[in-house]
Design a protein around this motif. Structure first.
Motif, PDB file in Angstrom:
ATOM      1  N   CYS A  89      12.670   8.841  -3.685  1.00 37.44           N
ATOM      2  CA  CYS A  89      12.034   7.600  -3.773  1.00 37.44           C
ATOM      3  C   CYS A  89      11.494   7.491  -5.306  1.00 37.44           C
ATOM      4  O   CYS A  89      10.820   8.380  -6.219  1.00 37.44           O
ATOM      5  CB  CYS A  89      10.395   8.279  -3.032  1.00 37.44           C
ATOM      6  SG  CYS A  89       9.413   6.896  -3.087  1.00 37.44           S
ATOM      7  N   THR A 139       9.045   5.457  -6.498  1.00 37.24           N
ATOM      8  CA  THR A 139       7.360   5.300  -6.674  1.00 37.24           C
ATOM      9  C   THR A 139       6.516   6.516  -6.182  1.00 37.24           C
ATOM     10  O   THR A 139       5.457   6.314  -6.203  1.00 37.24           O
ATOM     11  CB  THR A 139       7.098   4.102  -5.998  1.00 37.24           C
ATOM     12  OG1 THR A 139       7.218   4.265  -4.448  1.00 37.24           O
ATOM     13  CG2 THR A 139       7.926   2.724  -6.436  1.00 37.24           C
ATOM     14  N   LYS A 140       7.225   7.530  -5.716  1.00 41.39           N
ATOM     15  CA  LYS A 140       6.501   8.754  -5.063  1.00 41.39           C
ATOM     16  C   LYS A 140       5.733   8.169  -3.908  1.00 41.39           C
ATOM     17  O   LYS A 140       4.483   8.550  -3.654  1.00 41.39           O
ATOM     18  CB  LYS A 140       5.743   9.294  -6.216  1.00 41.39           C
ATOM     19  CG  LYS A 140       6.510  10.064  -7.051  1.00 41.39           C
ATOM     20  CD  LYS A 140       6.837  11.376  -6.789  1.00 41.39           C
ATOM     21  CE  LYS A 140       7.938  12.015  -8.019  1.00 41.39           C
ATOM     22  NZ  LYS A 140       9.298  11.230  -7.725  1.00 41.39           N
ATOM     23  N   ALA A 141       6.145   7.089  -3.267  1.00 42.97           N
ATOM     24  CA  ALA A 141       5.402   6.640  -2.166  1.00 42.97           C
ATOM     25  C   ALA A 141       5.483   7.606  -1.083  1.00 42.97           C
ATOM     26  O   ALA A 141       4.613   7.866  -0.165  1.00 42.97           O
ATOM     27  CB  ALA A 141       5.847   5.274  -1.659  1.00 42.97           C
ATOM     28  N   ARG A 155       1.965   2.213  -1.822  1.00 42.59           N
ATOM     29  CA  ARG A 155       2.792   2.448  -2.914  1.00 42.59           C
ATOM     30  C   ARG A 155       4.478   2.161  -2.512  1.00 42.59           C
ATOM     31  O   ARG A 155       4.999   1.984  -3.569  1.00 42.59           O
ATOM     32  CB  ARG A 155       2.615   3.804  -3.401  1.00 42.59           C
ATOM     33  CG  ARG A 155       2.807   3.733  -4.903  1.00 42.59           C
ATOM     34  CD  ARG A 155       2.563   5.235  -5.519  1.00 42.59           C
ATOM     35  NE  ARG A 155       1.431   5.665  -5.517  1.00 42.59           N
ATOM     36  CZ  ARG A 155       0.834   6.642  -6.244  1.00 42.59           C
ATOM     37  NH1 ARG A 155       1.892   7.598  -6.822  1.00 42.59           N
ATOM     38  NH2 ARG A 155      -0.478   7.141  -6.107  1.00 42.59           N
ATOM     39  N   CYS A 156       4.552   2.083  -1.188  1.00 43.49           N
ATOM     40  CA  CYS A 156       6.089   1.920  -0.883  1.00 43.49           C
ATOM     41  C   CYS A 156       6.611   0.320  -1.361  1.00 43.49           C
ATOM     42  O   CYS A 156       6.070  -0.654  -1.068  1.00 43.49           O
ATOM     43  CB  CYS A 156       6.263   1.905   0.457  1.00 43.49           C
ATOM     44  SG  CYS A 156       7.904   1.680   1.060  1.00 43.49           S
ATOM     45  N   ILE A 157       7.707   0.258  -2.063  1.00 36.48           N
ATOM     46  CA  ILE A 157       7.908  -1.124  -2.420  1.00 36.48           C
ATOM     47  C   ILE A 157       9.250  -1.636  -1.529  1.00 36.48           C
ATOM     48  O   ILE A 157      10.019  -2.520  -1.778  1.00 36.48           O
ATOM     49  CB  ILE A 157       8.634  -0.887  -4.152  1.00 36.48           C
ATOM     50  CG1 ILE A 157       9.662   0.083  -4.191  1.00 36.48           C
ATOM     51  CG2 ILE A 157       7.445  -1.022  -5.001  1.00 36.48           C
ATOM     52  CD1 ILE A 157      10.270  -0.053  -5.572  1.00 36.48           C
ATOM     53  N   CYS A 213      12.230  -0.267  -1.087  1.00 38.85           N
ATOM     54  CA  CYS A 213      13.894  -0.092  -1.583  1.00 38.85           C
ATOM     55  C   CYS A 213      14.749   0.680  -0.622  1.00 38.85           C
ATOM     56  O   CYS A 213      15.846   0.482  -0.745  1.00 38.85           O
ATOM     57  CB  CYS A 213      13.812   0.613  -3.015  1.00 38.85           C
ATOM     58  SG  CYS A 213      13.440   2.276  -2.921  1.00 38.85           S
TER      59      CYS A 213
END
Lengths: 129, 257
Positions: free
Chosen positions: B130, B132-134, B149-151, B153
């Motif tokens: 991950c 973004t460390k989501a 925080r999840c984008i 991807c």
């Protein structure tokens, strides 16, 4: 010295400056004093998690910290400056007292022109339509 | 006072000791601690784990019943087809344990349905990829997701060997009955990945996960590193297998066959 097209230029300038100043001379949009929105405060509760002033100025930082405490650190109890404890939850703590997003959150957010994306996921107390 | 080398060294020693203590005293007096703490009632563990007793829980109806409870608790949308979002579901033996396939397997075992969910691995590949460390691993071993925080991807979906993650292709609220939402839990938004969270919000209140509570003993839940926990008790007494052990993620969901 003679000015070519002197009259149309002058007339155009006068009209332009007149239009530019019109809102100040005629309208109320600019001269009217800003009035704070009247938010609907909870009927039963007098005190928020922190003082009114603190919440007014810092609720966005507080909510931002809350989401990290609860979700990432697994700490779901907040101890305020008076030592009182609250459950860290937007839906289960904040919105239990402020039981109308339209009458509380939206009033200021609309005036300030901000649209926080809390409600893309969180469910407002009025329910979803 | 006579200034000689001896007094100078003594003074220097006192000053050095003072410098060593001062910063800590300053930190202690400023009250620089977090105003948040763990719930008093919260359950604690080093690594949460689950055991699924497939001799008791193996029919699609029973598993669907648990899935419905899970999905209702967490406002998981119901979407048909390829864009389906699922936290708890079921599949065949061949899909669940592809490495343990055996052409002469007991027919009954082959025909069971197996309950599937996020394995909350000890060595989760989704967390490693991950950007973004989501998705992250909590101190209690739960592989959690920070939807803020999840984008989207979907690297985690590619990395997960168990297909435990779902992507919200559209507005997930369109797949929900808005009159029957659980107002205590948020929904998700378009463009994020979601998955089972081992009911962290229930563990924080001292309750077992919703599926465990509704399973009537077919699911055991507890700390993998506590020899007295219900999970360890079952693992000691029964033979269990895990999904795809060779990929090395150390899944924490065990199956009694």
């Amino acid at each position: 010295m003679r000015m070519h097209y002197g009259f149309p230029i002058m007339a155009g300038l006068v009209i332009f400056i007149g239009l530019l100043c019109a809102p100040f001379a005629l309208g109320t949009a600019v001269t009217k004093e800003y009035k704070q929105p009247e938010v609907k405060l909870p009927a039963g509760e007098k005190e928020c998690v922190e003082s009114t002033q603190f919440m007014r100025e810092n609720h966005m930082q507080l909510l931002n910290e809350w989401r990290d405490y609860a979700l990432r650190d697994g700490k779901r109890t907040y101890v305020n400056h008076q030592g009182k404890e609250f459950t860290i939850s937007l839906q289960r703590t904040c919105m239990k007292c402020h039981n109308s997003k339209a009458d509380f959150c939206d009033k200021c957010h609309n005036d300030a022109g901000v649209t926080p994306y809390c409600w893309d996921c969180h469910i407002q107390p009025e329910g979803l339509k | 006072m006579k200034n000689n080398r001896r007094t100078f060294i003594k003074l220097a020693a006192v000053a050095a000791a003072g410098l060593a203590v001062a910063p800590k005293a300053a930190v202690a007096s400023s009250g620089g601690h977090s105003p948040a703490k763990v719930n008093a009632k919260a359950e604690h563990a080093k690594q949460w784990a689950m055991v699924v007793d497939t001799t008791k829980l193996h029919s699609a109806e029973e598993i669907n019943k648990l899935a419905e409870i899970c999905h209702k608790t967490h406002n998981v949308p119901h979407i048909e087809g390829k864009k389906e979002v699922k936290w708890l579901w079921h599949d065949t033996y061949a899909h669940t344990f592809p490495e343990q396939e055996n052409p002469h397997l007991a027919e009954e075992v082959h025909h069971r349905d197996y309950m599937l969910l996020c394995n909350h691995c000890e060595n989760p590949s989704c967390v490693r990829v991950c950007p973004t460390k989501a998705t992250f691993k909590r101190a209690d071993g739960i592989v959690a997701m920070d939807y803020h925080r999840c984008i989207g991807c979907r690297y985690c979906m590619a990395a997960c060997p168990y297909g435990s993650r779902s992507f919200n292709w559209g507005e997930p609220r369109h797949g929900l009955d808005l009159s029957k939402l659980n107002p205590e839990f948020p929904t998700r938004m378009r463009g994020v990945v979601e998955k089972c969270n081992f009911c962290v919000e229930r563990l924080a209140e001292g309750k077992d996960p919703a599926c465990v509570e509704a399973s009537e003993g077919a699911l055991a839940f507890g700390d993998l590193y506590d020899p007295e926990s219900p999970v360890r008790k079952v693992l000691r007494e029964r033979f269990t297998i895990r999904r795809k052990p060779s990929v090395g993620t150390e899944p924490c969901v065990y199956y009694i066959i």
